[in-house]
Design a protein around this motif. Sequence first.
Motif, PDB file in Angstrom:
ATOM      1  N   ASP A  33       0.866  -1.180   0.000  1.00 30.26           N
ATOM      2  CA  ASP A  33       0.000   0.000   0.000  1.00 30.26           C
ATOM      3  C   ASP A  33       0.901   1.229   0.000  1.00 30.26           C
ATOM      4  OD1 ASP A  33      -1.654   2.115   0.455  1.00 30.26           O
ATOM      5  OD2 ASP A  33      -2.669   1.251   2.189  1.00 30.26           O
ATOM      6  N   ARG A  34       1.073   1.821  -1.170  1.00 31.45           N
ATOM      7  CA  ARG A  34       2.015   2.935  -1.286  1.00 31.45           C
ATOM      8  C   ARG A  34       1.427   4.246  -0.774  1.00 31.45           C
ATOM      9  NH1 ARG A  34       6.628   1.203  -3.310  1.00 31.45           N
ATOM     10  NH2 ARG A  34       6.656  -0.425  -4.897  1.00 31.45           N
ATOM     11  N   SER A  35       0.151   4.223  -0.419  1.00 33.26           N
ATOM     12  CA  SER A  35      -0.427   5.438   0.157  1.00 33.26           C
ATOM     13  C   SER A  35       0.032   5.624   1.605  1.00 33.26           C
ATOM     14  CB  SER A  35      -1.957   5.388   0.101  1.00 33.26           C
ATOM     15  OG  SER A  35      -2.462   4.471   1.046  1.00 33.26           O
ATOM     16  N   LYS A  36       0.544   4.549   2.211  1.00 36.53           N
ATOM     17  CA  LYS A  36       1.099   4.682   3.570  1.00 36.53           C
ATOM     18  C   LYS A  36       2.538   5.167   3.471  1.00 36.53           C
ATOM     19  CE  LYS A  36      -1.978   1.523   5.883  1.00 36.53           C
ATOM     20  NZ  LYS A  36      -2.231   0.555   6.940  1.00 36.53           N
ATOM     21  N   LYS A  37       2.702   6.466   3.620  1.00 33.45           N
ATOM     22  CA  LYS A  37       4.023   7.053   3.503  1.00 33.45           C
ATOM     23  C   LYS A  37       4.796   6.801   4.790  1.00 33.45           C
ATOM     24  CE  LYS A  37       3.252   8.656  -0.558  1.00 33.45           C
ATOM     25  NZ  LYS A  37       3.773   7.835  -1.673  1.00 33.45           N
ATOM     26  N   ASN A  38       6.091   6.510   4.634  1.00 33.19           N
ATOM     27  CA  ASN A  38       6.966   6.361   5.781  1.00 33.19           C
ATOM     28  C   ASN A  38       6.424   5.348   6.798  1.00 33.19           C
ATOM     29  OD1 ASN A  38       9.184   6.857   7.322  1.00 33.19           O
ATOM     30  ND2 ASN A  38       8.411   8.755   8.225  1.00 33.19           N
ATOM     31  N   PRO A  39       6.160   4.123   6.355  1.00 32.60           N
ATOM     32  CA  PRO A  39       5.630   3.115   7.285  1.00 32.60           C
ATOM     33  C   PRO A  39       6.638   2.790   8.388  1.00 32.60           C
ATOM     34  CG  PRO A  39       6.212   2.113   5.176  1.00 32.60           C
ATOM     35  CD  PRO A  39       6.368   3.592   5.004  1.00 32.60           C
ATOM     36  N   ARG A  40       6.182   2.898   9.636  1.00 31.22           N
ATOM     37  CA  ARG A  40       7.066   2.653  10.788  1.00 31.22           C
ATOM     38  C   ARG A  40       6.885   1.217  11.262  1.00 31.22           C
ATOM     39  NH1 ARG A  40      10.896   6.546  11.119  1.00 31.22           N
ATOM     40  NH2 ARG A  40       9.977   8.569  10.730  1.00 31.22           N
ATOM     41  N   THR A  41       7.743   0.337  10.791  1.00 26.14           N
ATOM     42  CA  THR A  41       7.678  -1.047  11.252  1.00 26.14           C
ATOM     43  C   THR A  41       8.110  -1.134  12.711  1.00 26.14           C
ATOM     44  OG1 THR A  41       9.901  -1.349  10.347  1.00 26.14           O
ATOM     45  CG2 THR A  41       8.059  -2.048   8.975  1.00 26.14           C
ATOM     46  N   ILE A  42       7.768  -2.260  13.353  1.00 22.55           N
ATOM     47  CA  ILE A  42       8.217  -2.482  14.728  1.00 22.55           C
ATOM     48  C   ILE A  42       9.041  -3.764  14.788  1.00 22.55           C
ATOM     49  CG2 ILE A  42       6.388  -1.139  15.819  1.00 22.55           C
ATOM     50  CD1 ILE A  42       4.887  -3.717  16.390  1.00 22.55           C
ATOM     51  N   HIS A  43      10.003  -3.766  15.714  1.00 21.85           N
ATOM     52  CA  HIS A  43      11.021  -4.820  15.768  1.00 21.85           C
ATOM     53  C   HIS A  43      11.114  -5.307  17.205  1.00 21.85           C
ATOM     54  CE1 HIS A  43      12.593  -3.683  11.695  1.00 21.85           C
ATOM     55  NE2 HIS A  43      11.794  -2.664  11.989  1.00 21.85           N
ATOM     56  N   HIS A  44      10.835  -6.597  17.410  1.00 18.80           N
ATOM     57  CA  HIS A  44      10.689  -7.097  18.780  1.00 18.80           C
ATOM     58  C   HIS A  44      12.040  -7.322  19.456  1.00 18.80           C
ATOM     59  CE1 HIS A  44       8.962 -10.156  21.808  1.00 18.80           C
ATOM     60  NE2 HIS A  44       8.604  -8.945  22.173  1.00 18.80           N
ATOM     61  N   CYS A  45      12.195  -6.718  20.614  1.00 22.70           N
ATOM     62  CA  CYS A  45      13.407  -6.863  21.420  1.00 22.70           C
ATOM     63  C   CYS A  45      13.165  -7.784  22.615  1.00 22.70           C
ATOM     64  CB  CYS A  45      13.861  -5.497  21.929  1.00 22.70           C
ATOM     65  SG  CYS A  45      14.081  -4.292  20.610  1.00 22.70           S
ATOM     66  N   GLY A  46      12.050  -8.503  22.619  1.00 22.89           N
ATOM     67  CA  GLY A  46      11.739  -9.425  23.713  1.00 22.89           C
ATOM     68  C   GLY A  46      10.847  -8.792  24.761  1.00 22.89           C
ATOM     69  N   ARG A  47       9.985  -9.625  25.346  1.00 25.60           N
ATOM     70  CA  ARG A  47       9.170  -9.246  26.502  1.00 25.60           C
ATOM     71  C   ARG A  47       8.296  -8.005  26.266  1.00 25.60           C
ATOM     72  NH1 ARG A  47      10.731 -12.737  30.135  1.00 25.60           N
ATOM     73  NH2 ARG A  47      12.820 -13.632  30.007  1.00 25.60           N
ATOM     74  N   GLY A  48       7.764  -7.888  25.057  1.00 31.21           N
ATOM     75  CA  GLY A  48       6.847  -6.791  24.781  1.00 31.21           C
ATOM     76  C   GLY A  48       7.511  -5.454  24.499  1.00 31.21           C
ATOM     77  N   VAL A  49       8.850  -5.446  24.449  1.00 32.66           N
ATOM     78  CA  VAL A  49       9.570  -4.221  24.084  1.00 32.66           C
ATOM     79  C   VAL A  49       9.804  -4.239  22.572  1.00 32.66           C
ATOM     80  CG1 VAL A  49      11.709  -2.903  24.340  1.00 32.66           C
ATOM     81  CG2 VAL A  49      10.716  -4.086  26.323  1.00 32.66           C
ATOM     82  N   PHE A  50       9.433  -3.156  21.929  1.00 35.19           N
ATOM     83  CA  PHE A  50       9.623  -3.051  20.478  1.00 35.19           C
ATOM     84  C   PHE A  50      10.426  -1.799  20.155  1.00 35.19           C
ATOM     85  CE2 PHE A  50       5.811  -5.501  21.092  1.00 35.19           C
ATOM     86  CZ  PHE A  50       5.855  -6.482  20.125  1.00 35.19           C
ATOM     87  N   MET A  51      11.338  -1.947  19.204  1.00 40.27           N
ATOM     88  CA  MET A  51      12.007  -0.794  18.637  1.00 40.27           C
ATOM     89  C   MET A  51      11.167  -0.349  17.439  1.00 40.27           C
ATOM     90  SD  MET A  51      13.903  -0.015  15.714  1.00 40.27           S
ATOM     91  CE  MET A  51      14.962  -1.356  15.143  1.00 40.27           C
TER      92      MET A  51
END
Lengths: 178, 178
Positions: free
Chosen positions: A147-165
Amino acid sequence: MNKKPLPLSQVYRLLEPGPVVLVTSAREETPNVMTMSWHMMVDFEPPIVACVLSNGDFTYDILKETRECVINIPTVELAKQVVACGNTSGRTLDKFRKFGLTPLAASQVAAPLISECYASLECKVIDTSMVDKYGLFILEVVKAWIDRSKKNPRTIHHCGRGVFMVAGRSIKLPSKMK
Amino acid sequence: MNKKPLPLSQVYRLLEPGPVVLVTSAREETPNVMTMSWHMMVDFEPPIVACVLSNGDFTYDILKETRECVINIPTVELAKQVVACGNTSGRTLDKFRKFGLTPLAASQVAAPLISECYASLECKVIDTSMVDKYGLFILEVVKAWIDRSKKNPRTIHHCGRGVFMVAGRSIKLPSKMK
């Protein structure tokens, strides 16, 4: 639906940064969705992906049986749903309905795309030789959507135990790397 | 050297977010270093990691022969060296010397740690059954090191063609996920 086809040669650019993904699968009528972080690219084109599932996961059973799934890439707006999908089992819950996710028909596989995710990769299992030992499936991406209408999509990256970067700024360096 | 031992049970928290890593290996005297993004966790403890290398990579040959390496995790301050290591081959260049990286003796393997990286994982190859087909090595992390004086380490995540996403802010959600 704003998703448009993405050339398969570009798929690695979505998965190589290591985002948490939502894997959808389908057996009988109700589709399932699970949260997954253990995946990597294996080849560029056709795009080959490896992923590891626990043999306790409902999706593990479905994937062995149907040999199809969709890898959907969520952004930070979906963080609550990502965690909710990771903390529940599709054996006893319709997660799409419970967590307000919208299934869309895929083109090559029975598993659905997730409308709320900015990209979706339809996959077929092509090698199960390491499933029993490591839970490691080898997938081929057969169709990709973005979906290219979503500009600058901010993915999330799991660091364990519910913490995401949360994906931050981009930098570009002169490079010969693909 | 500020690196202290990290419990092996915590290793997945470093690799699961999907950072670019620098893989060191050693055959004879000169150590080599390559840039790698295609890796994933396979098990928590002992930490098992899968990675994919091209059979054209110098490290591919060394890894097959020595069955040892170190996965080092750089931060954004090392982005230029990361790209430089990805664009050159250790067959014809001493990358440590050329790019100002400092090798430190590891404890369990002959390959060195990289002093400038905030974390280093000493690895042994435990399964090569998918190397010929996919370039896929299975590694066990036998010793892990982290420099806790580096607060808020900003890893980098390759999006292809020299574009990197720099790790942004962290969010924490209540979760039962490990």
